[in-house]
Design a protein around this motif. Structure first.
Motif: not given
Length: 818
Positions: A62-88
């Motif tokens: 909700d805060y960053f959206g697609d990143g356009r307002e901040y001059g970047v392109n953001l893609k989100y990848f959500t874990e349903d359960v914690p997968l660790g740093t590499a797993g995420s």
């Protein structure tokens, strides 16, 4: 070049900062820490960014959206359960089709990413770990490298006996995409514990790049405070969206700083924040956006998030206040204190060092908080105080609150009930009135909008139109304070029983809203004050009111109504001009002194001071005496008893016993009740009240009608106010307050009852009657104090009795006796 921001952190060690937000959204220098990371990536030309999410993912989206307002392109990848740093990061594998940077979204750094990338390419590394030398490495993953930077060994959070290096893993990596081929998707997998040891065993080229730049893992509250100190000391190169207006003082756009405020750098002041006269911002203070720092308030080494309000004379030392914390006057919080979002600290509250308060808590006035507060409701137990609901506009009483409260009130009434709604002539009060109208309608009530009105006029309208009740909104005695009076079908403030019903409905939110076709149109009642004025005039008995009157009244409806009535009665009157003092107590004293001189030297018959439309009035007789409080109660009792044979008066327990003397042999004409105005109202207008008790109700709770009845009695009796006052026997009452903790109040009352069992009354508190007079010990319902009220047959006896019981309360409450 692409990047992955790992933003799934919960930040449990940062609570209560992270109770309502994920760790990457914790603000650093007035913007989320993840925003600083995005700015760092953008600085080095990295605009395609994957963001891994797990805890409260919507807050970040909700805060960053697609990143356009901040001059970047953001893609989100959500874990349903914690997968660790590499797993995420594996979830974003399809996005990561070239060498990429992995960086934590909850650490602050200004490292030179270009240098790290060039190091990675130069060594043809499959994985480059950015390392940092630290003094205390045991909280981090230690990395041992060869002279050329090649990684030889990993130690995850070692003991001091295992510390073979002071270079630690920052969690910032430059990786080639092929590293993700070493494990399966959906498997819990960690970079430092799982993947890097595999690469080490397989002798893949893996290097450590030691940065000299700033890096801080915001792992706990000490680190959170410390990173702000580093920012203000310019140890880290980040953007803070503020202009350095003088050395060490940064102010953002729209900040308003009084010339009378004292600023001790380094200090950061956020956008649109207000710093008032006499306030002191000590070194290492960070003020968020839209904050308000009241007069005389002081901060030092403290961090305030957005929309915090410090009223006058608040003291903060080494504290963190999350968003929308409200500190009432004279509150104090000391070293290591953290106050969660939307908390309210009551007047004179004291938060001891190291205390953590979770969000949505209401700390009562005068409370000393010595332990962490985690559980409990966001609401104070009682919405209602001694009179209605009171609070600060847009702090305690917002449109949202008003709408919900009015809906709860409407739900407690029967569906279709007619309810009056009114407010005084102030724009802020009109806003709250409109919100109340919406709430009433949503519960199926019928709203009778009286517009701008005075409380006595609204009480009259409820009876005149036979309504079920009503709401009136007034200005309080302090700037910014408002009072909401909720009234019943007789125009009285509702009983405590009815208040509880509304509180329960409001807090549980279990009341029904009506169907759309059941919502009624608002009924506008434009000018009931005409009928109110006529009603007062119809009740006057004298045909000749040849009086000269001096008045002080606030501007607006009150002055207009008083003028209209006095014109009809052919009275001569003048409004006395006064200088408005900044301090209302000083203003009252000064105004009464002025009015007294005007009456004595200007040939006036009487003076009257209307402080507002709901309190008792102050009268001045021809001797210049001020008739108020206990003497006023005696005066109206005298007039009511004399006006008609058989009239009764109902007076509070703490009123003088001279009222019984004035009743003569018929002492049953004086009825005692509890001290609160609410109890007095309910007893005066009980189910069997007659017209004479409506008159006495007006004498107590309608300053305008009370004054007219007093001058009508003067004219009818052909006497002046001074003679009436002289007819009242002398009395001597002393009133004091003693500090008494909430937990000690019951013990105090019990001990006094046991000690004086043969001479006590327990209508309310404990009243001890003796040979020299009486004393009432009354626990206050809203403050940690006991009131001690004493009446003696002489002034000396009154002082003696009061002092004795003040000492008793102190002694009992401090456990000196049992």
């Amino acid at each position: 070049m692409k990047a992955v921001i790992m933003a799934g952190g919960e930040g449990s060690r940062l609570r209560p900062l992270t109770c309502n937000r994920p760790k990457p959204m914790v603000p650093i220098a007035n913007k989320p820490v993840m925003e600083h990371i995005i700015e760092l990536l953008k600085k080095y030309g990295i605009r395609d960014i994957a963001v891994t999410l797990q805890y409260m993912p919507e807050k970040i989206k909700d805060y960053f959206g697609d990143g356009r307002e901040y001059g970047v392109n953001l893609k989100y990848f959500t874990e349903d359960v914690p997968l660790g740093t590499a797993g995420s990061v594996k979830n974003a594998e399809e996005f990561l089709d070239e060498t990429f940077i992995v960086i934590s979204g909850d650490a602050l750094t200004d490292i030179n990413l270009q240098e790290a990338l060039e190091f990675h390419k130069k060594n043809r590394s499959i994985a480059t770990l950015v390392l940092k030398k630290v003094e205390c490495p045991i909280e981090y993953g230690v990395v041992v490298t060869a002279a050329d930077g090649k990684i030889r060994r990993f130690l995850e959070k070692p003991s001091w006996g295992e510390v073979f290096s002071d270079t630690v893993n920052t969690g910032i990596y430059v990786l080639s995409p092929e590293v993700l081929k070493y494990f399966e998707k959906g498997v819990v997998f960690d970079f430092s514990k799982d993947l890097f040891p595999i690469l080490l065993r397989k002798e893949e080229p893996m290097y450590g790049f030691v940065t000299q730049d700033y890096w801080c893992d915001i792992g706990d509250l000490d680190a959170y405070v410390g990173v702000h100190t580093d920012i203000l000391d310019k140890k880290v190169n980040i953007s803070i969206n503020a202009r350095e207006i003088r050395q060490g003082v940064w102010a953002s756009e729209g900040a308003v700083i009084s010339k009378e405020a004292i600023i001790k750098p380094p200090v950061l002041i956020g956008k649109n924040s207000v710093v008032k006269d006499g306030s002191v911002l000590g070194c290492y203070t960070v003020i968020g956006n839209e904050c308000h720092i009241g007069e005389g308030s002081t901060t030092k080494r403290s961090i305030l998030w957005n929309s915090c309000i410090l009223k006058n004379n608040v003291e903060l030392r080494g504290s963190v206040l999350c968003s929308s914390v409200k500190c009432r006057e004279k509150t104090a919080a000391f070293e290591g204190t953290v106050v969660g979002e939307n908390c309210i600290l009551g007047e004179n509250a004291l938060i001891k060092p190291g205390i953590k308060i979770w969000p949505e808590k209401h700390i009562d006035m005068g409370t000393e908080v010595c332990t962490n507060i985690v559980w409990g409701s966001r609401y104070s137990k009682n919405l209602f105080g001694s009179r209605g609901i009171s609070g600060e506009i847009n702090v305690d009483i917002t449109p949202e609150f008003a709408s919900r409260m009015a809906a709860a009130y409407g739900a407690v009434c029967k569906k279709g009930s007619g309810l009056a709604i009114s407010c005084e002539e102030v724009d802020a009060l009109k806003m709250i009135k409109n919100a109340c109208v919406s709430g009433m309608l949503s519960a199926g009530a019928e709203a009778y909008d009286l517009g701008t009105s005075l409380l006595p006029v609204t009480r009259s309208a409820i009876r005149y139109y036979n309504l079920s009740g009503g709401i009136h909104i007034s200005e309080g005695n302090k700037k910014g304070k408002i009072i909401i009076d909720i009234l019943d079908n007789k125009g009285r403030n509702i009983s405590r029983n009815e208040e509880r019903k509304i509180e329960n409905c409001y807090i549980r939110e279990d009341f029904a809203r009506c169907e759309a076709d059941e919502i009624k149109a608002v009924i506008n009642v434009p000018d009931h004050k005409v009928f109110y004025i006529r009603s007062i005039l119809n009740h006057t008995l004298s045909e000749n009111h040849d009086l000269k009157i001096a008045l002080i009244a606030p501007s607006g409806d009150l002055k207009n109504i008083v003028s209209a009535v006095l014109n009809e009665l052919n009275c001569r009157y003048e409004f006395v001009n006064t200088k408005e003092a900044h301090d209302k107590r000083k203003s009252l004293f000064s105004d009464l002194k002025t009015l007294s001189q005007v009456v004595r030297h200007g040939g006036f018959d009487v003076g009257v001071y209307f402080a507002n439309s709901y309190d008792k009035i102050f009268l001045i007789d021809t001797k210049g005496r001020i008739i108020a409080d206990d003497l006023y109660m005696a005066l109206i009792s005298y007039i009511h008893l004399k006006s008609k044979a058989g009239n009764k008066v109902i007076v509070p327990l703490n009123a003088s016993t001279v009222i019984e003397k004035m009743a003569g042999e018929n002492k049953e004409r004086v009825i005692r009740t509890k001290t609160s105005p609410k109890d007095l109202m309910n007893r005066i207008l009980d189910d069997e009240f007659d017209e004479s008790m409506l008159d006495f109700f007006a004498m107590n709770f309608d300053p305008i009608e009370a004054f007219i009845r007093i001058i009508d009695y003067m004219a009818l009796s052909d006497t002046n106010l001074a003679k009436i006052v002289d007819s009242i026997p002398d009395f001597h009452i002393i009133k004091k307050e003693v500090k008494c903790s909430w937990s000690a109040k019951g013990k105090v009352i019990r001990a006094i009852i046991e000690e004086n069992s043969n001479s006590v009354e327990t209508i309310e508190g404990v009243k001890v009657v003796g040979d020299k007079g009486w004393v009432l010990v009354l626990p206050d319902a809203e403050k940690p104090v006991c009131k001690v009220i004493g009446e003696g047959y002489t002034q000396e006896f009154a002082n003696e009795l009061t002092d004795i019981f003040v000492d008793k309360v102190k002694s009992i409450s401090q456990n000196k006796i049992t």
